[in-house]
Enzyme design. Structure first.
Site, mmCIF file in Angstrom:
data_model
loop_
_atom_site.group_PDB
_atom_site.id
_atom_site.type_symbol
_atom_site.label_atom_id
_atom_site.label_comp_id
_atom_site.label_asym_id
_atom_site.label_seq_id
_atom_site.Cartn_x
_atom_site.Cartn_y
_atom_site.Cartn_z
ATOM 1 N N GLY A 82 10.087 53.973 39.624
ATOM 2 C CA GLY A 82 9.828 54.278 41.023
ATOM 3 C C GLY A 82 9.340 55.685 41.276
ATOM 4 N N TYR B 277 24.630 53.790 53.540
ATOM 5 C CA TYR B 277 23.515 54.505 52.913
ATOM 6 C C TYR B 277 23.144 55.741 53.717
ATOM 7 C CZ TYR B 277 18.698 55.533 51.557
ATOM 8 O OH TYR B 277 17.548 56.167 51.167
#
Length: 318
Positions: A26, A178
């Site tokens: 990524g 998160y």
């Protein structure tokens, strides 16, 4: 809207060493590739050795003779964090740049997950383990007057910490957990900058966020559920490829940073995409999120992290 834009030009980084977490795929591998292309030697601590070797091969395929040192690190295990920090300190490894890029986001998974250390998984992976790693490496970082880059998220701008439910035990949603973990990371970043300035410098801090990056391994369950929907289409049109998303952290790694930020709630420089909604676009300096600059909250999250790590270290082994 075109997703093509100019990349920041990095200075010559030969003779410098950069440690990048989350660089096995990524955005992280693209950050590492960019630093290696500028001449930096890389320390890449990875959880999955096979993925790490694959990432190293990708870097070597585009950068002539890069120095890549693969290490082991699982942020969901504090023993792994301690082992890496202990090894690097014992070696007196040169560290000029620390990029805290690794993270998880379990959007689409309604179950609250807890690490083997007993902490909510977003909280530990995105914040607490990075706090433990950074503070353990401070002697090495100070020796080289290093830069620490904190990779935040758009979610940090719209999230908050609930101090009476820091690990989302009472009320859990993956987005809330998160976002709170990224706010905690941002508070830590600003507090580290203040403490370093008060101690006469030695470490500089910069913040970044990558925008929206649809083509990564993050949140696969959510992506599968929403593929073809309007929000997915918007992210695809306005967001970044991983290589483009890496540019904000690369700019944060090399941009001029004042050694002693002044004012009670002044944050280190913050870089993100300059396009619509900050989903994508060229990397540029931005105003830091209001929730991460509060001095009292920064000191508080530092104290909480130290207490949690001390209690974990003192806990009897099973």
């Amino acid at each position: 809207m075109s997703r093509t834009h100019a990349s920041p030009v990095l200075p010559d980084l030969r003779g410098r060493t950069a440690l990048v977490t989350g660089a096995s795929s990524g955005v992280g591998v693209e950050i590492a590739r960019g630093l290696a292309a500028a001449g930096a030697a890389l320390v890449l601590p990875v959880r999955d050795r096979v993925k790490g070797e694959r990432a190293a091969q990708r870097i070597r395929a585009s950068v002539p003779d890069p120095a890549v040192d693969l290490r082991e690190l699982d942020l969901a295990r504090l023993s792994s964090v301690r082992a890496l920090a202990d090894a690097l300190r014992a070696e007196r490894a040169p560290l000029d740049l620390l990029v805290l890029n690794a993270g998880i986001v379990l959007l689409g998974d309604p179950e609250r997950h807890v690490s083997e250390d007993g902490f909510e998984l977003h909280f530990q992976t995105n914040f607490l383990a990075h706090f433990a790693l950074t503070t353990a490496l401070l002697p090495l970082l100070r020796d080289r007057r290093a830069r620490v880059v904190f990779q935040l998220s758009l979610a940090a701008g719209v999230s908050e910490i609930r101090w009476n439910d820091l690990q989302s035990a009472r009320r859990y949603t993956p987005l809330r957990a998160y976002g709170a973990s990224k706010v905690a990371l941002g508070l830590f970043a600003c507090e580290l900058a203040r403490r370093s300035a008060a101690e006469g410098g030695g470490v500089t801090v910069a913040l970044s966020h990558p925008g929206v990056v649809p083509d990564t391994g993050m949140a696969p369950a959510l992506r599968e559920r929403r593929a073809g929907g309007s929000s997915h289409a918007l992210a695809q049109r306005l967001g970044h490829t991983p290589a483009q998303a890496a540019q904000t952290a690369l700019l944060a790694a090399v941009a001029a940073v004042p050694a002693a930020p002044s004012g009670p709630n002044v944050a280190p420089p913050f870089f993100g995409p300059s396009g619509l909604l900050h989903f994508g676009g060229a990397a540029a300096r931005q105003r830091p999120y209001r929730r991460i600059v509060d001095r009292a909250d920064g000191a508080r999250i530092w104290d909480v992290a130290e207490q949690l790590l001390a209690a974990h270290a003192d806990a009897p082994a099973d």
